[in-house]
Write an enzyme that holds these catalytic residues in place. Structure first.
Site, PDB file in Angstrom:
ATOM      1  N   ASN A 147      63.775 -22.904  -4.229  1.00 51.91           N
ATOM      2  CA  ASN A 147      64.713 -21.987  -3.557  1.00 51.91           C
ATOM      3  C   ASN A 147      64.204 -21.490  -2.199  1.00 51.91           C
ATOM      4  O   ASN A 147      64.997 -21.248  -1.302  1.00 51.91           O
ATOM      5  CB  ASN A 147      65.131 -20.840  -4.482  1.00 51.91           C
ATOM      6  CG  ASN A 147      63.976 -19.991  -4.932  1.00 51.91           C
ATOM      7  OD1 ASN A 147      62.828 -20.408  -4.907  1.00 51.91           O
ATOM      8  ND2 ASN A 147      64.268 -18.775  -5.348  1.00 51.91           N
ATOM      9  N   GLU A 245      55.145 -16.044 -11.052  1.00 48.68           N
ATOM     10  CA  GLU A 245      56.237 -15.316 -10.391  1.00 48.68           C
ATOM     11  C   GLU A 245      57.533 -15.907 -10.905  1.00 48.68           C
ATOM     12  O   GLU A 245      57.970 -16.973 -10.460  1.00 48.68           O
ATOM     13  CB  GLU A 245      56.149 -15.506  -8.873  1.00 48.68           C
ATOM     14  CG  GLU A 245      54.830 -15.081  -8.250  1.00 48.68           C
ATOM     15  CD  GLU A 245      54.669 -13.578  -8.213  1.00 48.68           C
ATOM     16  OE1 GLU A 245      55.659 -12.845  -8.326  1.00 48.68           O
ATOM     17  OE2 GLU A 245      53.520 -13.125  -8.085  1.00 48.68           O
ATOM     18  N   CYS A 279      65.025 -14.955  -6.485  1.00 41.44           N
ATOM     19  CA  CYS A 279      64.530 -14.163  -7.621  1.00 41.44           C
ATOM     20  C   CYS A 279      64.830 -12.689  -7.430  1.00 41.44           C
ATOM     21  O   CYS A 279      64.859 -11.939  -8.393  1.00 41.44           O
ATOM     22  CB  CYS A 279      63.033 -14.394  -7.782  1.00 41.44           C
ATOM     23  SG  CYS A 279      62.127 -14.062  -6.269  1.00 41.44           S
TER      24      CYS A 279
HETATM   25  P1  NAP Z   1      61.203 -24.307 -12.516  1.00 46.66           P
HETATM   26  O1  NAP Z   1      62.156 -25.318 -12.991  1.00 46.66           O
HETATM   27  O2  NAP Z   1      60.539 -23.476 -13.534  1.00 46.66           O
HETATM   28  O3  NAP Z   1      60.127 -25.089 -11.645  1.00 46.66           O
HETATM   29  C1  NAP Z   1      59.087 -24.448 -10.938  1.00 46.66           C
HETATM   30  C2  NAP Z   1      57.973 -25.444 -10.691  1.00 46.66           C
HETATM   31  O4  NAP Z   1      57.318 -25.727 -11.932  1.00 46.66           O
HETATM   32  C3  NAP Z   1      58.451 -26.802 -10.157  1.00 46.66           C
HETATM   33  O5  NAP Z   1      57.488 -27.315  -9.297  1.00 46.66           O
HETATM   34  C4  NAP Z   1      58.547 -27.632 -11.419  1.00 46.66           C
HETATM   35  O6  NAP Z   1      58.482 -29.035 -11.194  1.00 46.66           O
HETATM   36  C5  NAP Z   1      57.325 -27.142 -12.155  1.00 46.66           C
HETATM   37  N1  NAP Z   1      57.366 -27.396 -13.596  1.00 46.66           N
HETATM   38  C6  NAP Z   1      58.429 -27.637 -14.388  1.00 46.66           C
HETATM   39  N2  NAP Z   1      58.041 -27.844 -15.664  1.00 46.66           N
HETATM   40  C7  NAP Z   1      56.690 -27.729 -15.672  1.00 46.66           C
HETATM   41  C8  NAP Z   1      55.690 -27.819 -16.684  1.00 46.66           C
HETATM   42  N3  NAP Z   1      55.997 -28.071 -17.958  1.00 46.66           N
HETATM   43  N4  NAP Z   1      54.410 -27.630 -16.338  1.00 46.66           N
HETATM   44  C9  NAP Z   1      54.076 -27.360 -15.066  1.00 46.66           C
HETATM   45  N5  NAP Z   1      54.981 -27.272 -14.060  1.00 46.66           N
HETATM   46  C10 NAP Z   1      56.262 -27.444 -14.359  1.00 46.66           C
HETATM   47  O7  NAP Z   1      61.871 -23.289 -11.490  1.00 46.66           O
HETATM   48  P2  NAP Z   1      62.848 -23.628 -10.275  1.00 46.66           P
HETATM   49  O8  NAP Z   1      64.163 -24.015 -10.847  1.00 46.66           O
HETATM   50  O9  NAP Z   1      62.194 -24.550  -9.315  1.00 46.66           O
HETATM   51  O10 NAP Z   1      62.965 -22.200  -9.555  1.00 46.66           O
HETATM   52  C11 NAP Z   1      63.906 -21.250  -9.907  1.00 46.66           C
HETATM   53  C12 NAP Z   1      63.262 -20.110 -10.663  1.00 46.66           C
HETATM   54  O11 NAP Z   1      62.208 -19.572  -9.879  1.00 46.66           O
HETATM   55  C13 NAP Z   1      64.183 -18.937 -10.936  1.00 46.66           C
HETATM   56  O12 NAP Z   1      64.039 -18.497 -12.261  1.00 46.66           O
HETATM   57  C14 NAP Z   1      63.697 -17.869  -9.964  1.00 46.66           C
HETATM   58  O13 NAP Z   1      63.963 -16.545 -10.365  1.00 46.66           O
HETATM   59  C15 NAP Z   1      62.251 -18.151  -9.909  1.00 46.66           C
HETATM   60  N6  NAP Z   1      61.638 -17.600  -8.690  1.00 46.66           N
HETATM   61  C16 NAP Z   1      60.819 -16.524  -8.814  1.00 46.66           C
HETATM   62  C17 NAP Z   1      60.247 -15.952  -7.687  1.00 46.66           C
HETATM   63  C18 NAP Z   1      59.338 -14.765  -7.815  1.00 46.66           C
HETATM   64  O14 NAP Z   1      58.671 -14.448  -6.841  1.00 46.66           O
HETATM   65  N7  NAP Z   1      59.285 -14.085  -8.954  1.00 46.66           N
HETATM   66  C19 NAP Z   1      60.503 -16.500  -6.424  1.00 46.66           C
HETATM   67  C20 NAP Z   1      61.340 -17.601  -6.329  1.00 46.66           C
HETATM   68  C21 NAP Z   1      61.897 -18.148  -7.479  1.00 46.66           C
HETATM   69  P3  NAP Z   1      59.840 -29.930 -11.267  1.00 46.66           P
HETATM   70  O15 NAP Z   1      60.691 -29.464 -10.158  1.00 46.66           O
HETATM   71  O16 NAP Z   1      59.336 -31.307 -11.098  1.00 46.66           O
HETATM   72  O17 NAP Z   1      60.447 -29.681 -12.609  1.00 46.66           O
END
Ligand code: NAP
Length: 488
Positions: A147, A245, A279
């Site tokens: 994002n 995060e 987020c």
């Molecule tokens: P995501 O699907 O959880 O993926 C995040 C990262 O983790 C990606 O690089 C993903 O790779 C990797 N990943 C996925 N499965 C994994 C596993 N089993 N082991 C290790 N790494 C793995 O999240 P997203 O859809 O990219 O991002 C959206 C989420 O991020 C939302 O929930 C949002 O609220 C949160 N967010 C939080 C913050 C904060 O500061 N709190 C900031 C921004 C976003 P792949 O893409 O290859 O699956």
């Protein structure tokens, strides 16, 4: 694109690639390596091999490289902005803003050079001291989301590298090219071979291997709560520290004495910035009964005028992929089944041919939803907002806190006594009073409950990348006395 391991740009060992679609057109943008666990192991070995030298490089010399990377990014910033528009579907103004955010992170963290301090604590006896040093962890695994594909990369690379850790970065499979572009700038700036490594590939295929590898000492991940939970379960194997995060579900509170025009503008930002894929996005509106009608009139007037479509000229662009559009449709179907009213939007917009295959969704406002509904409890992560009326201060704070997420929250009121009372009682990592976000580099971005662990930004955030080591010294020259072992 290619992986970057031990100073070499290379394909994955199996030579396989995955495709990436452009969010605004739905067309193939390019391909990135589908790395295997052998590629992952090679990247971790490279980071581990280079750790000694990098951690012994002075913080000043490390900061020079970081700043040089910042200068190179600045000189080529239009390329990054273009990439953010194409790869993440950012509207142009927000791509420009995110690029400035990347530079801010890099310059901010490079400013910690020569400023990391430890402690000297007195010992148990005279002429004994305990020196507490802050030292880097070792190999940091950085997992980033799509994002804010540039800002999140910078927010992890800059503090990790500034403090002497070495890094393996695996970006989101939805935004690998932005990460590659940034790594290339660090390489141009002279980052030594092995200190920064990039591998792409699906988290579901190589994630478990990466996070549980015995040479990984710290895992920093920004992403979903579900992925965070899985990482915690897997890092039991190596006891790696985790900085997680995760998701958010920000309440946006409008009290009866608020400046309604300001509150409505802030909500436009809070809800539709990055098409709600943030987020800290406002996901649930609580508005005081006395001003509900007036506030909604102002806000809905702004919503109905918002331009959605071509990222170059619009205020809101597409979602990241088709599955995000399906998620929005799912929320709308369920809300309709439950008898809630769709006050605006609720479907995909009709756009000119060029964007007809893009992943767009209309700004959507849902009325009548209950506190226990998905609209008020699940992370929507798109341009959709639930609206609820409130009457009492206690009720408002209670409803706001009633969430499994606890990242950002917003309050608009002109009653500073109430604002500060709310600040005491709100259980969120961030409360924005009469203002919008986003968080600042010098703030500590952190969340309560299922939003994760630890945090990023400020001296507290840089501290997350440093481990405290204790050195006990006796300089009295006295004979050693061994307690509990008479005669020795
Ligand atoms: P995501 O699907 O959880 O993926 C995040 C990262 O983790 C990606 O690089 C993903 O790779 C990797 N990943 C996925 N499965 C994994 C596993 N089993 N082991 C290790 N790494 C793995 O999240 P997203 O859809 O990219 O991002 C959206 C989420 O991020 C939302 O929930 C949002 O609220 C949160 N967010 C939080 C913050 C904060 O500061 N709190 C900031 C921004 C976003 P792949 O893409 O290859 O699956």
């Amino acid at each position: 694109m290619k992986n970057y391991i031990a100073g070499q740009w290379k394909e994955s060992e199996n030579g396989k690639y995955s495709g990436k679609l452009e969010p605004s057109t739905g067309k193939l943008m390019g391909q990135f390596p589908s790395s295997t666990i052998n590629d992952a192991a090679e990247a971790i070995d490279a980071a581990d091999d280079s750790f000694k030298k990098w951690s012994e490089t002075t913080s000043h010399d490390r900061a020079i490289i970081l700043r040089k990377a910042g200068e190179i990014i600045e000189s080529k910033r239009k390329e990054l902005e273009d990439l953010l528009v194409r790869e993440a579907g950012k509207v142009r103004a927000q791509a420009v803003e995110e690029t400035s955010g990347v530079l801010d992170q890099i310059y901010y963290y490079s400013g910690f050079e020569r400023k990391i301090t430890g402690d000297v604590v007195e010992g148990q006896k005279n002429r004994q001291k305990i020196f507490q040093y802050k030292v880097p962890y070792g190999v940091v695994l950085a997992l980033t989301p799509w994002n804010f594909p540039a800002a999140m990369v910078a927010r992890k690379l800059a503090p990790a590298l500034a403090t002497g850790n070495t890094v393996v970065m695996k970006p989101s499979s939805d935004t690998p090219f932005t990460a590659e572009w940034l790594v290339r700038r660090f390489v141009e700036a002279g980052i030594p071979d092995g200190v920064l490594n990039l591998i792409t590939g699906k988290g579901s295929e190589i994630g478990d291997f990466l996070v549980s590898h015995r040479k990984v000492s710290l895992v920093t991940m920004t992403g979903s709560t579900e992925t965070g939970q899985r990482i915690i379960s897997k890092t039991s194997a190596n006891m790696a520290k985790t900085i997680l995060e995760l998701g958010g579900k920000a309440p946006f509170m409008v009290w009866k004495d608020a400046n309604l025009e300001n509150a409505a503008k802030a909500l436009m930002w809070g809800k539709f910035w990055n098409a709600g894929q943030s987020c800290i996005a406002a996901e649930r509106l609580y508005v005081h009964r006395d001003v509900r009608e007036k506030f909604m009139k102002i806000f809905m007037g702004m919503v109905s005028k918002m331009r959605v479509g071509d990222p170059e000229i619009s205020q809101m662009g597409p979602l990241i992929n088709s599955s995000a559009v399906s998620t929005m449709n799912g929320f709308v179907s369920k809300a309709t089944e439950q008898g809630f009213s769709i006050l605006h939007g609720g479907t995909t917009p009709h756009l000119e041919d060029r964007f007809s295959e893009g992943f767009f969704f209309e700004p959507t406002i849902i009325g009548g939803a209950t506190q226990d509904s998905d609209i008020f409890q699940e992370e929507i992560f798109g341009p959709m907002l639930g609206v609820m009326e409130v009457q009492e201060k206690d009720e408002l704070i209670h409803m706001a806190n009633d969430s499994r997420f606890g990242l950002a929250s917003y309050l608009f009121t002109s009653d500073m006594d109430f604002a500060l009372d709310a600040a005491d009682r709100i259980r969120f990592g961030e409360l924005y009073i009469n203002m919008t976000g986003p968080e600042a580099s010098q703030g500590y971005h952190t969340g309560f409950r299922m939003t994760g662990q630890a945090g990023e930004g400020s001296n507290h955030g840089i501290g997350e990348y440093l481990k405290l080591k204790n050195i006990y010294v006796d300089y009295s020259g006295d004979r050693i006395t061994v307690n509990g072992m008479p005669g020795i």
